[in-house]
Each structure stands twice: as structure tokens, then as C-alpha cells.
Design an enzyme around this catalytic site. Structure first.
Site, short mmCIF file in Angstrom:
data_model
loop_
_atom_site.label_atom_id
_atom_site.label_comp_id
_atom_site.label_asym_id
_atom_site.label_seq_id
_atom_site.Cartn_x
_atom_site.Cartn_y
_atom_site.Cartn_z
CB SER A 62 6.28 -7.24 -4.35
OG SER A 62 4.91 -7.07 -4.19
CD GLU B 138 1.43 -6.46 3.14
OE1 GLU B 138 1.37 -5.84 2.00
OE2 GLU B 138 0.63 -6.49 4.04
CG ASP C 167 -8.33 0.29 8.69
OD1 ASP C 167 -9.10 1.18 8.25
OD2 ASP C 167 -7.79 -0.41 8.59
CG PHE D 284 -6.72 -12.57 6.78
CD1 PHE D 284 -6.64 -13.35 7.56
CD2 PHE D 284 -5.75 -11.56 6.48
CE1 PHE D 284 -5.48 -13.37 8.51
CE2 PHE D 284 -4.75 -11.34 7.31
CZ PHE D 284 -4.38 -12.43 8.44
CG HIS E 185 2.01 -7.55 -2.62
ND1 HIS E 185 3.24 -6.99 -2.30
CD2 HIS E 185 1.09 -7.34 -1.64
CE1 HIS E 185 3.20 -6.49 -1.01
NE2 HIS E 185 1.75 -6.70 -0.54
P1 FAD Z 1 -7.54 6.12 1.69
O1 FAD Z 1 -7.15 6.00 0.23
O2 FAD Z 1 -7.39 7.42 2.28
O3 FAD Z 1 -8.95 5.73 1.55
C1 FAD Z 1 -9.79 5.59 2.80
C2 FAD Z 1 -11.17 5.66 2.47
O4 FAD Z 1 -11.65 7.02 2.42
C3 FAD Z 1 -11.83 4.90 1.35
O5 FAD Z 1 -13.20 4.59 1.60
C4 FAD Z 1 -11.80 6.10 0.35
O6 FAD Z 1 -12.84 5.98 -0.58
C5 FAD Z 1 -12.17 7.32 1.03
N1 FAD Z 1 -11.61 8.79 0.58
C6 FAD Z 1 -10.31 8.60 0.13
N2 FAD Z 1 -9.96 10.08 -0.10
C7 FAD Z 1 -11.19 10.61 0.06
C8 FAD Z 1 -11.73 11.95 0.06
N3 FAD Z 1 -10.91 12.97 -0.46
N4 FAD Z 1 -12.94 12.29 0.51
C9 FAD Z 1 -13.59 11.35 1.02
N5 FAD Z 1 -13.58 10.06 1.01
C10 FAD Z 1 -12.22 9.65 0.53
N6 FAD Z 1 -2.90 -0.67 7.19
C11 FAD Z 1 -1.92 -0.38 8.25
O7 FAD Z 1 -2.47 -0.17 9.38
N7 FAD Z 1 -0.70 -0.74 8.02
C12 FAD Z 1 -0.39 -1.15 6.67
O8 FAD Z 1 1.11 -1.62 6.50
C13 FAD Z 1 -1.28 -1.42 5.72
N8 FAD Z 1 -0.83 -2.02 4.38
C14 FAD Z 1 -1.70 -2.30 3.55
C15 FAD Z 1 -1.56 -2.62 2.34
C16 FAD Z 1 -2.41 -2.67 1.15
C17 FAD Z 1 -1.68 -3.28 -0.16
C18 FAD Z 1 -3.78 -2.70 1.52
C19 FAD Z 1 -4.50 -2.73 0.35
C20 FAD Z 1 -4.14 -2.22 2.66
C21 FAD Z 1 -3.20 -1.82 3.82
N9 FAD Z 1 -3.57 -1.46 5.18
C22 FAD Z 1 -2.72 -1.31 6.04
C23 FAD Z 1 -5.04 -1.13 5.28
C24 FAD Z 1 -5.34 0.18 5.08
O9 FAD Z 1 -4.46 1.24 6.00
C25 FAD Z 1 -6.66 0.48 5.27
O10 FAD Z 1 -7.53 -0.15 4.24
C26 FAD Z 1 -7.36 1.82 5.23
O11 FAD Z 1 -8.95 1.86 5.86
C27 FAD Z 1 -7.62 2.46 4.21
O12 FAD Z 1 -6.21 3.17 3.80
P2 FAD Z 1 -5.96 3.72 2.15
O13 FAD Z 1 -4.63 4.23 2.08
O14 FAD Z 1 -6.51 2.97 1.25
O15 FAD Z 1 -6.92 4.87 2.42
#
Ligand code: FAD
Length: 305
Positions: free
Chosen positions: A25, A27, A120, A229, A277
């Protein structure tokens, strides 16, 4: 111009693709200018000519800054290249109604895969949940799963832990919640050493996670880009990669980046990764060399499943 179809094509779900052969895949991010749009299409044409990606994904600007562009490029790549496209969607800045309206717009045209993320806070501020929205990616996953059970949901994993997480084990526990809420597979943050992935998968399995974990790789174009990065995501840069790049003029450093990434791909597939990916960032500078090396090794050129 993209072809217009009268009847929406229903995309294949990504999850059932894993396990039969290594999957590729790629991106992209939604370009904001005409020149950047031309770059993306040039890269996409190159890829379509030489490789068969199993799916591609398109990022989402946190807070909805690229919502329309992410949708438009999802449709353009589906229609022009016939690819399965997985748009990203982030919680930040959206209410649940807005998130569902975006999901509905995708569902209606046949998109059946979404990468569900938290996103973020804007630079310089700390993250806080949007009122009436989803606090964590696991909440978004649960919301989407409830309303669109047929949509396959990708979620993010962090082999060197998420920067806000206290430690890797609590981060993995949160990853498990995301998967239990309905996440279908994991794509990882970028990393540069195979051992980092192998260790992460072992930690996930020990924590009861059985999902496919697709390693995310950045073919670095220069040492400056690599440091930037790696800095955002907390990824470590291996000394040999740094040294190789340092030994080359900046304009040539992408060659070391391609060699390193191809080496990573081979090692990861040997170690049992379900595919890779690639964070290609719409760039075609190094793409042809990367594509040639992959083709020479017979990787990702399969015509059949
Ligand atoms: P979560 O899974 O919600 O985790 C965020 C933080 O909160 C982690 O530290 C986790 O341990 C903690 N956490 C989770 N659940 C809980 C809970 N219930 N209680 C307490 N703590 C908790 N960003 C963008 O803006 N646009 C994109 O398109 C994008 N694509 C991405 C694609 C990939 C493959 C990756 C790896 C990252 C991408 N990101 C993108 C970045 C991502 O949005 C950030 O890393 C963001 O800070 C965390 O997103 P997440 O979905 O992992 O969050």
C-alpha cells in the site's frame, strides 16, 4: 479527466486481502496547489505503470482542513486507476455528526475502507477532545463500526510508542482497545530497523493482539528530511543509515534512502510482515528507482491474488 461512472463501484475490503501474499500500500496526501496535484498524478501514473498496489491511502488534515480534498482525491484515484482507496479520517475538530456525515459521503460512493485516527492538536498546543466529538481513535472506530459495520477500519500503531504515551505497554493496551472497538488491521508509524517491528509485533501478540500489523516505511529523500520526520514521530535513525547519507551530496542522498528501504522491505517480508505501507509523500524523485528495485526482486508485481 477522470472517468465518470453512473453506478458506484463497491470497493473490496482490505482485511480479507492479508495472509495470501504480501500486500503493497502507498500513502498520498491531498495536494493543495495545482503543481502539487500534478506531482501526485505523475507519481500515481508511474506506480500504475510498473506496480500493482493492493490499496492506497490518502491522509486527512487534522481539524478537517483537507476534508474536501481527501474526498476528491479518493474519488479521482479510484476512478482513474481503479485502485482501492482508503481515505484517512481524524477526530480532531469534528463532532460525531460531522464524522458520520463524512463517513456517509464515502459509503454512498462505495468506499469500504477508512483509516480511523485521532489526529493532533494544532502546533504548539496540547491535545484536548472536541466537545461532542470522539476523544480517542478507539471512540471513532466504535462510532463508525456501529453505523457502518461493512466498512473495514485501519488503525495506527507505534513501534517506538506514541509520543504522548507513558510507555510502550500502555500504548499497546490502547491499541488493543482500538481493535476491540472494531479496528480491522494496524498500519505502523514509520521506523527504520526491522528489529523494531519484530519486537513490536511480539509485544502486541503477548498483549493478546492478533491483528495484521502492516509496517509503514518512509523512503527518506535526504538526511534533513529524515531527521525532520523522525523528530515528529520519535523514530530512531540507525547510525549506518545516517553515515551512508552523510557520505553523499544532499541531492544524491535519496539513493541511500531507496537502498535502505528496499533492504527493510526484504527483511520485513522474510520476518513475516503481511506486506508494507510506503509513505511516498506524493514524490516521484526516488520512486522510479524504488519501483525498479522492487520489480527486479519480483515484489508487488503479481497480477493475481
Ligand atoms: P489514539 O489511538 O487515540 O492514541 C493517541 C494517544 O492516546 C496515544 O498516546 C494512546 O496511547 C493514548 N490513548 C488512546 N486511547 C486512550 C484512552 N482510552 N485513555 C488514555 N489514553 C489513550 N494524522 C493526521 O492528522 N492525518 C492523517 O491522515 C494521519 N495518518 C496517519 C497514518 C498512520 C499510519 C499513522 C501511524 C499516523 C497518522 N497520523 C495522521 C498521525 C496521528 O493522527 C497521530 O499520531 C495522533 O497523535 C494519534 O492518532 P491515533 O489515531 O494513533 O490516536
Amino acid at each position: 479527466m477522470p472517468l465518470k461512472r453512473d453506478v458506484p463501484v463497491i470497493d473490496t475490503q482490505i482485511l480479507p486481502l492479508f495472509g495470501r501474499r504480501p500486500r503493497l500500500s502507498l500513502e498520498f496526501f491531498p495536494p493543495k496547489t495545482e503543481a502539487a496535484g500534478a506531482d501526485l498524478l505523475q507519481s500515481a501514473e508511474l506506480i500504475a505503470t510498473h506496480l500493482r498496489p493492493d490499496f492506497v491511502s490518502i491522509t486527512y488534515g487534522a481539524g478537517g482542513s483537507t476534508s474536501k480534498l481527501t474526498y476528491a482525491y479518493t474519488q479521482l484515484l479510484r476512478e482513474r486507476f481503479g485502485w482501492v482507496v482508503m481515505p484517512h479520517l481524524t477526530c480532531v475538530g469534528h463532532t460525531q455528526e460531522e464524522l458520520l456525515a463524512i463517513a456517509e459521503s464515502y459509503y454512498r460512493v462505495g468506499v469500504r475502507n477508512i483509516m480511523a485516527l485521532r489526529g493532533d492538536a494544532p502546533k504548539g498546543s496540547t491535545y484536548s477532545p472536541t466537545p461532542g466529538g470522539c476523544a480517542y481513535a478507539s471512540d471513532l472506530v466504535g462510532l463508525l463500526k456501529k453505523h457502518y459495520p461493512e466498512i473495514c477500519l485501519g488503525v495506527a500503531g507505534y513501534p517506538e510508542k506514541h509520543p504522548e504515551a507513558a510507555d510502550i505497554l500502555s500504548d499497546i493496551k490502547n491499541l488493543r482497545h482500538k481493535l476491540e472497538a472494531g479496528g480491522s488491521f494496524v498500519t505502523t508509524q514509520l521506523f527504520f530497523e526491522e528489529q523494531t517491528y519484530v519486537r513490536y509485533v511480539a509485544q502486541c501478540r503477548a498483549a493478546g493482539i492478533g491483528a495484521y500489523i502492516l509496517p509503514g516505511l518512509l523512503p527518506p529523500l535526504s538526511l534533513g528530511q529524515l531527521e525532520r520526520f523522525a523528530g515528529f514521530c520519535g523514530a530512531s535513525i540507525p547510525a549506518p543509515l545516517r553515515e551512508r547519507m552523510q557520505g553523499m551530496p544532499e541531492a544524491e542522498q535519496w539513493r541511500a534512502g531507496v537502498d535502505w528501504t528496499v533492504g527493510q522491505i526484504e527483511e520485513l517480508l522474510k520476518a513475516g510482515a503481511p506486506g508494507v505501507h510506503l509513505y511516498i509523500l506524493n514524490k516521484h524523485t526516488s520512486l522510479l528507482a524504488l519501483v525498479e528495485q522492487l520489480r527486479a526482486r519480483g515484489l508487488f508485481v503479481a497480477q493475481k491474488d
